[in-house]
Design a protein around this motif. Structure first.
Motif, PDB file in Angstrom:
ATOM      1  N   LEU A  80      -6.048  23.822  35.066  1.00 20.95           N
ATOM      2  CA  LEU A  80      -5.929  24.686  36.451  1.00 20.95           C
ATOM      3  C   LEU A  80      -4.706  24.205  37.172  1.00 20.95           C
ATOM      4  O   LEU A  80      -3.988  24.724  36.764  1.00 20.95           O
ATOM      5  CB  LEU A  80      -7.326  25.398  36.820  1.00 20.95           C
ATOM      6  CG  LEU A  80      -7.851  26.041  36.153  1.00 20.95           C
ATOM      7  CD1 LEU A  80      -9.159  25.659  37.775  1.00 20.95           C
ATOM      8  CD2 LEU A  80      -7.623  26.854  35.692  1.00 20.95           C
ATOM      9  N   LEU A  81      -4.746  23.255  36.850  1.00 18.69           N
ATOM     10  CA  LEU A  81      -3.010  22.070  37.795  1.00 18.69           C
ATOM     11  C   LEU A  81      -2.696  22.051  36.688  1.00 18.69           C
ATOM     12  O   LEU A  81      -2.938  22.232  35.393  1.00 18.69           O
ATOM     13  CB  LEU A  81      -3.971  20.940  38.519  1.00 18.69           C
ATOM     14  CG  LEU A  81      -4.446  21.221  39.368  1.00 18.69           C
ATOM     15  CD1 LEU A  81      -5.277  20.684  39.944  1.00 18.69           C
ATOM     16  CD2 LEU A  81      -3.617  22.567  40.308  1.00 18.69           C
ATOM     17  N   PRO A 135       4.085  33.016  31.223  1.00 16.71           N
ATOM     18  CA  PRO A 135       3.922  33.859  32.393  1.00 16.71           C
ATOM     19  C   PRO A 135       3.897  34.637  32.880  1.00 16.71           C
ATOM     20  O   PRO A 135       3.554  35.755  32.951  1.00 16.71           O
ATOM     21  CB  PRO A 135       3.191  32.799  33.544  1.00 16.71           C
ATOM     22  CG  PRO A 135       4.134  32.019  33.656  1.00 16.71           C
ATOM     23  CD  PRO A 135       5.500  31.573  32.004  1.00 16.71           C
ATOM     24  N   GLY A 146      -0.768  40.057  33.424  1.00 15.50           N
ATOM     25  CA  GLY A 146      -0.207  38.658  34.926  1.00 15.50           C
ATOM     26  C   GLY A 146      -0.039  37.815  34.338  1.00 15.50           C
ATOM     27  O   GLY A 146       0.636  37.792  33.255  1.00 15.50           O
ATOM     28  N   VAL A 147      -0.526  36.634  35.247  1.00 18.83           N
ATOM     29  CA  VAL A 147       0.362  35.586  35.047  1.00 18.83           C
ATOM     30  C   VAL A 147      -0.175  34.615  33.747  1.00 18.83           C
ATOM     31  O   VAL A 147      -0.485  33.279  33.784  1.00 18.83           O
ATOM     32  CB  VAL A 147       0.856  34.178  36.296  1.00 18.83           C
ATOM     33  CG1 VAL A 147       1.475  35.850  36.926  1.00 18.83           C
ATOM     34  CG2 VAL A 147      -0.648  34.467  36.985  1.00 18.83           C
ATOM     35  N   MET A 166      -3.300  28.034  31.431  1.00 19.13           N
ATOM     36  CA  MET A 166      -3.530  29.443  32.287  1.00 19.13           C
ATOM     37  C   MET A 166      -4.094  28.208  33.733  1.00 19.13           C
ATOM     38  O   MET A 166      -2.800  27.373  33.669  1.00 19.13           O
ATOM     39  CB  MET A 166      -4.592  29.666  32.294  1.00 19.13           C
ATOM     40  CG  MET A 166      -5.669  28.189  31.950  1.00 19.13           C
ATOM     41  SD  MET A 166      -7.289  29.565  31.730  1.00 19.13           S
ATOM     42  CE  MET A 166      -7.799  29.422  29.852  1.00 19.13           C
ATOM     43  N   GLY A 167      -4.234  28.792  35.122  1.00 20.58           N
ATOM     44  CA  GLY A 167      -3.482  27.809  36.224  1.00 20.58           C
ATOM     45  C   GLY A 167      -2.241  29.010  37.344  1.00 20.58           C
ATOM     46  O   GLY A 167      -2.083  28.667  38.227  1.00 20.58           O
ATOM     47  N   TYR A 168      -1.503  29.584  36.378  1.00 22.46           N
ATOM     48  CA  TYR A 168      -0.570  30.703  37.052  1.00 22.46           C
ATOM     49  C   TYR A 168      -1.441  31.372  38.364  1.00 22.46           C
ATOM     50  O   TYR A 168      -0.572  31.242  39.596  1.00 22.46           O
ATOM     51  CB  TYR A 168       0.122  31.628  36.422  1.00 22.46           C
ATOM     52  CG  TYR A 168       0.852  30.454  35.589  1.00 22.46           C
ATOM     53  CD1 TYR A 168       1.894  30.087  36.187  1.00 22.46           C
ATOM     54  CD2 TYR A 168       0.217  29.921  34.129  1.00 22.46           C
ATOM     55  CE1 TYR A 168       2.671  29.095  34.793  1.00 22.46           C
ATOM     56  CE2 TYR A 168       1.120  29.123  33.205  1.00 22.46           C
ATOM     57  CZ  TYR A 168       2.048  28.192  33.497  1.00 22.46           C
ATOM     58  OH  TYR A 168       2.776  27.336  33.113  1.00 22.46           O
ATOM     59  N   LEU A 169      -2.681  31.272  38.676  1.00 20.22           N
ATOM     60  CA  LEU A 169      -2.833  31.882  39.536  1.00 20.22           C
ATOM     61  C   LEU A 169      -4.389  30.825  40.367  1.00 20.22           C
ATOM     62  O   LEU A 169      -5.365  31.609  40.639  1.00 20.22           O
ATOM     63  CB  LEU A 169      -3.422  33.419  39.071  1.00 20.22           C
ATOM     64  CG  LEU A 169      -3.476  34.245  41.082  1.00 20.22           C
ATOM     65  CD1 LEU A 169      -3.109  34.748  41.745  1.00 20.22           C
ATOM     66  CD2 LEU A 169      -3.963  36.120  40.465  1.00 20.22           C
ATOM     67  N   HIS A 170      -3.726  29.693  40.065  1.00 18.24           N
ATOM     68  CA  HIS A 170      -5.713  29.009  40.340  1.00 18.24           C
ATOM     69  C   HIS A 170      -5.296  28.988  42.169  1.00 18.24           C
ATOM     70  O   HIS A 170      -4.483  28.569  42.758  1.00 18.24           O
ATOM     71  CB  HIS A 170      -5.232  27.140  39.936  1.00 18.24           C
ATOM     72  CG  HIS A 170      -6.397  26.865  40.299  1.00 18.24           C
ATOM     73  ND1 HIS A 170      -7.899  26.854  40.105  1.00 18.24           N
ATOM     74  CD2 HIS A 170      -6.139  25.372  40.937  1.00 18.24           C
ATOM     75  CE1 HIS A 170      -8.503  26.066  40.849  1.00 18.24           C
ATOM     76  NE2 HIS A 170      -7.988  24.939  41.006  1.00 18.24           N
ATOM     77  N   ARG A 171      -5.494  29.611  42.518  1.00 19.71           N
ATOM     78  CA  ARG A 171      -5.952  29.360  44.367  1.00 19.71           C
ATOM     79  C   ARG A 171      -7.301  28.869  44.387  1.00 19.71           C
ATOM     80  O   ARG A 171      -7.489  29.741  46.044  1.00 19.71           O
ATOM     81  CB  ARG A 171      -5.316  31.171  44.398  1.00 19.71           C
ATOM     82  CG  ARG A 171      -6.431  32.051  44.090  1.00 19.71           C
ATOM     83  CD  ARG A 171      -5.721  33.683  44.058  1.00 19.71           C
ATOM     84  NE  ARG A 171      -6.634  34.681  44.077  1.00 19.71           N
ATOM     85  CZ  ARG A 171      -6.335  35.679  44.270  1.00 19.71           C
ATOM     86  NH1 ARG A 171      -5.110  35.701  45.187  1.00 19.71           N
ATOM     87  NH2 ARG A 171      -7.169  36.566  43.680  1.00 19.71           N
ATOM     88  N   ASN A 172      -7.558  28.056  44.286  1.00 20.28           N
ATOM     89  CA  ASN A 172      -8.826  26.852  44.526  1.00 20.28           C
ATOM     90  C   ASN A 172      -9.549  28.172  45.232  1.00 20.28           C
ATOM     91  O   ASN A 172     -10.347  27.107  46.141  1.00 20.28           O
ATOM     92  CB  ASN A 172      -7.664  26.266  45.532  1.00 20.28           C
ATOM     93  CG  ASN A 172      -6.512  26.263  45.717  1.00 20.28           C
ATOM     94  OD1 ASN A 172      -5.390  26.489  46.410  1.00 20.28           O
ATOM     95  ND2 ASN A 172      -5.548  25.231  44.887  1.00 20.28           N
ATOM     96  N   HIS A 173     -10.432  29.076  44.956  1.00 20.19           N
ATOM     97  CA  HIS A 173     -12.215  29.715  45.333  1.00 20.19           C
ATOM     98  C   HIS A 173     -12.561  28.714  45.873  1.00 20.19           C
ATOM     99  O   HIS A 173     -13.122  28.804  46.606  1.00 20.19           O
ATOM    100  CB  HIS A 173     -12.324  31.025  44.644  1.00 20.19           C
ATOM    101  CG  HIS A 173     -11.271  31.925  44.582  1.00 20.19           C
ATOM    102  ND1 HIS A 173     -11.892  32.547  45.174  1.00 20.19           N
ATOM    103  CD2 HIS A 173     -10.572  32.532  43.756  1.00 20.19           C
ATOM    104  CE1 HIS A 173     -11.047  33.728  44.704  1.00 20.19           C
ATOM    105  NE2 HIS A 173     -10.469  33.922  44.309  1.00 20.19           N
TER     106      HIS A 173
END
Lengths: 613, 236
Positions: free
Chosen positions: A141-142, A233, A240-241, A260-267
């Motif tokens: 993700l990162l 992406p 999407g990304v 992936m990880g381009y929308l990793h927003r730390n839920h």
């Protein structure tokens, strides 16, 4: 393999599995006896053996979720938690393995359950557990080169204020300061003390192409050449990304890796700072097509935990009816849009999508009238729903032919469910199912065999199109699904076409459920939609763990929650169906043309908010 | 053109060379620059091609805006292009993460001028509900110049349409004769936005000097960041 499983109705699966496993592996397996916990704790050295035995001899062939928990200050160890199920249905076997925080290492379970692949990479990325024997252990993700493992409890984000909300700066005195002002860079960044920019090259991009044999390789005896291409992406067909890096020979895919990880927003990290109720609106934003069924999954997970404590009241019947109504309408929205997107990918650019969006808009009108928001509904509460259906649906913002909308809600629903939606499903079915574009590009493409579908932990329509009749609504029923009549849709070929057909038929099944819901709605009119006094802002959640799962339109959505008895979850993990379904992307795409990969991705039906979280 | 022809003609009048009232019905153009700008802007405002570029939840509402019910083609914006080279408008429709900001800046640099940026939704404006997340950029305006902000989470299609209209109004104000009104009317090519670097955290090359200074004064830096934290604690 599941035929040999001894039928043990009176014993809980954990008890039964525990006794079998304890006989088989003395000293390596012990019961997890912490308060509110279930499952078994396995000695890491024998984890692979135990997992293999559980899969082969006990029939736990489906790994649903694998995640890590950091017990800093509560035993100071990292714990990996595996939830395994039988594809014939029933409760979970929860396997845990503990490791030291400093040199965190565990054996990888990818040889046993290949579906653990991405989930172990995620645990490595966010928790820093190294998995020995993992085929491709790098950050997921990162990016490679990021400092630290952010889900560890001693890791602080740049805007760190306090361990738990509500923050003192905002409540009760409410002197909010912009976080940027506290940061020397005015941005959401922090750098390690020894970081030196001079001579620094970022390893992030290089790591993506690692083991891909980057470059073009032309051999004189071959008519084609081998090369590595990157899709995304930013790509019109990646929904999407999302990014795929594929190694192709000519046009044939040899190797494909999702990036992936381009929308990793730390839920998950934000979720652990939030109170339990504060997470509800965040679940809306996971799979943003299906906010209402995400709400349901989270509510069920927390209610499971709450039910361990005293003074817990289960949701009222009215609340359950409302929940199922919302969840099934969401399923129709999602499948409509998924089919629209799939057809986009197949080349019917945006025409089917327009038809799908019309129906979505109508259902969204209803959501907006009930919950106040079109997409981010934030509707479920622990013990019920936030509000009841309004008497009338009206709104000046929604003009149809310049008339102000004003309908009786039940009449609106009746027309929607009994006339409008069946007609729309029929229309899509009639125009698309036998269309040459669809049949030529879908039949026999992206095949996922039954055994692989189970092994790779796919869920939802992807799993059912491969011949596995596994639906959480039937396998481990929740809410009022046991009293509703519907069929689990199964198809056998496992290609794009079957996944498409499963979605069409699931819409028909959803309509069947909704038709049974309508009379229940009328019967329960006026009954309380919330158990207890209502308006619980700080629910009592006793210490313990729970794994609540629902059958989301995209597959099994699970929430793994660990509570320490406080107002905030200690661990909040989302088992996202889109994320885990992507594990099967390479298996589906190998050997097909690069143009098919686009359609295959469309048939998995991912949404990036949920993939990256 | 605008509905009212007279209004349109009045727009062409140069306030510095006023037309006497008795001639206003027959004299249209007093300034060639103003005429040219108006014609330019008229064409430009009615054919803004957005880039097919969805980031997160807001992208779905963006699709809903493009679909038949809200129909953004009424504004000449229905031609959604997948390539940045053909696009005029970048709609930042969703949360900008540190990992994604690199491709976003690259795409922005690849867009041909004139180019506009519309920040759609709370996340693109300032981080939104995810602001405190370790991988979230606190608003795209930390990296790119933004023309229009559309608040909401997500903004309704109506709000996005309102944002488009705001952008059109903004375009109407641009003057060919004023090289300072927008970068692309000046002399020479405008500068590209430097690409962020994915280091231990995302690095904005425009702040490289701060990083170097910090590395140079290793001792002081240790004092700087805990100081910020202790401020916080003192407030708490």
């Amino acid at each position: 393999m599941t035929d040999q499983v001894p039928a043990a109705e009176n014993l809980s699966p954990t008890d039964e599995a525990l006794s079998v496993l304890q006989n088989q592996f003395p000293n390596a397996v012990r019961r997890d006896d912490r308060d509110g916990y279930s499952g078994i704790v396995v000695d890491p050295a024998r984890l692979v053996e135990v997992a293999t035995y559980a899969r082969d001899s006990l029939g736990y062939d489906y790994l649903s979720s694998a995640t890590a928990v950091d017990y800093l200050g509560k035993g100071d160890h990292l714990e990996m938690v595996y939830h395994a199920y039988r594809t014939t249905g029933g409760a979970a076997l929860v396997i845990k393995a503990q490791t030291d925080r400093e040199a965190a290492t565990l054996p990888s379970l990818t040889p046993v359950w290949p579906g653990a692949n991405f989930q172990e990479r995620e645990a490595y990325d966010l928790m820093g557990i190294r998995f020995e024997g993992h085929p491709n252990l790098k950050r997921i993700l990162l990016w490679e080169g990021f400092h630290g493992h952010p889900l560890r409890k001693d890791w602080k984000e740049p805007y760190y204020e306090q361990e738990q909300k509500p923050f003192d700066s905002r409540w009760p005195n409410g002197r909010v300061v912009r976080s940027e002002e506290h940061n020397p860079y005015g941005k959401n960044v922090q750098y390690p003390d020894d970081f030196d920019l001079d001579g620094y090259t970022s390893p992030a991009e290089a790591a993506v192409y690692e083991e891909m044999n980057l470059g073009v390789d032309i051999r004189s005896d071959l008519a084609t050449e081998r090369m590595v291409v990157s899709l995304g992406p930013q790509h019109p067909s990646t929904h999407g990304v999302f990014r795929m890096v594929a190694q192709i020979n000519g046009e044939t895919i040899q190797q494909l890796e999702p990036v992936m990880g381009y929308l990793h927003r730390n839920h998950e990290q934000i979720g652990e700072r939030n109170t339990f109720l504060q997470n509800m609106p965040f679940t809306d934003r996971l799979d943003y097509f299906c906010s209402l069924s995400n709400n349901l999954g989270y509510a069920i997970a927390v209610e499971q935990l709450m039910s361990l404590g005293a003074r817990y009241q289960p949701p009222t019947y009215r609340a359950e009816v409302l929940r199922v109504l919302m969840a099934e309408l969401t399923r129709i929205v999602n499948h409509m849009v998924a089919i629209g997107f799939l057809l986009n990918d197949l080349g019917a650019f945006f025409t089917p999508m327009m038809y799908a969006m019309i129906e979505r808009e109508l259902i969204l009108d209803f959501f907006e009238a009930v919950t106040g928001s079109r997409m981010m509904c934030n509707y479920m509460r622990f013990g019920g729903t936030a509000m009841d259906l309004p008497e009338r649906i009206r709104g000046e913002a929604n003009l149809v032919n310049d008339r102000v909308r004003d309908f009786n809600t039940m009449e609106f629903l009746r027309e929607l469910i009994l006339e409008r939606l069946p007609r729309a499903v029929d229309q899509i079915n009639e125009y698309l199912t036998t269309s040459e574009i669809v049949t030529n590009r879908c039949i026999g493409v992206g095949v996922l065999p039954r055994a692989d579908a189970i092994a790779l932990s796919t869920a939802g329509p992807v799993l059912r199109a491969s011949g596995v009749a596994y639906d959480v609504r039937r396998a481990e029923p929740y809410s009022i699904y046991p009293e509703l009549e519907f069929d689990v849709v199964v198809r056998d070929h496992g290609d794009i076409y079957d996944r498409y057909l499963v979605r069409i038929e699931e819409m028909i099944e959803s309509l069947k459920i909704l038709r049974q819901i309508l009379p229940k709605l009328e019967e329960t009119q006026g009954q309380p939609f919330f158990a207890g006094r209502g308006g619980i802002y700080s629910p009592r959640v006793p210490a313990g763990e729970s794994y609540g799962r629902v059958e989301n339109p995209k597959g099994e959505l699970g929430f793994y929650i660990v509570s320490d008895g406080g107002q905030n979850p200690w661990r909040y993990h989302v088992r996202a169906p889109s994320f885990i379904n992507l594990t099967a992307l390479e298996r589906m795409s190998k050997g097909y043309k690069i143009a098919d990969a686009v359609g295959i991705l469309g048939s998995i039906d991912i949404v990036l908010g949920e993939v990256d979280r | 053109m605008t509905d009212n022809g007279k209004d349109f003609l009045r727009e062409l009048h140069d306030p510095e060379a006023p037309v006497p009232p008795e001639l206003q019905s027959s004299v249209a153009v007093t300034s060639f620059g103003r005429l040219l700008s108006t014609v330019y802007n008229w064409g430009r405002r009615n054919s803004i091609w957005p880039m097919a570029f969805g980031l997160a939840c807001c992208a779905i509402e963006m699709i809903a805006t493009a679909a038949s019910r809200f129909d953004q083609s009424r504004f000449g914006m229905e031609v959604i292009r997948a390539s940045p080279r053909q696009a005029d408008l970048m709609i930042i429709s969703g949360t900008v993460t540190k990992k994604m900001v690199v491709p976003i800046v690259r795409l922005y640099n690849q867009m041909a001028e004139p180019k506009y940026v519309l920040a759609m939704g709370a996340c693109a404006i300032g981080g939104g509900p995810f602001k405190e997340g370790y991988n979230v950029v606190s608003g795209i305006d930390k990296y790119l110049p933004v023309d229009v902000y559309v608040p909401g989470c997500p903004p309704t299609p109506q709000a996005l349409l309102y944002g488009f209209i705001a952008l059109q109004k903004k375009i109407d104000q641009q003057m060919l004769t004023n090289p300072n009104s927008v970068p692309w009317y000046g002399r020479g090519p405008s500068e590209a936005v430097p690409l962020p670097i994915l280091g231990p955290d995302v690095i904005d090359p425009r702040q490289a000097h701060m990083l170097r200074r910090r590395a140079g004064a290793a001792g002081q830096e240790a004092a700087a960041s805990p100081a910020a934290e202790s401020d916080l604690e003192a407030e708490a």
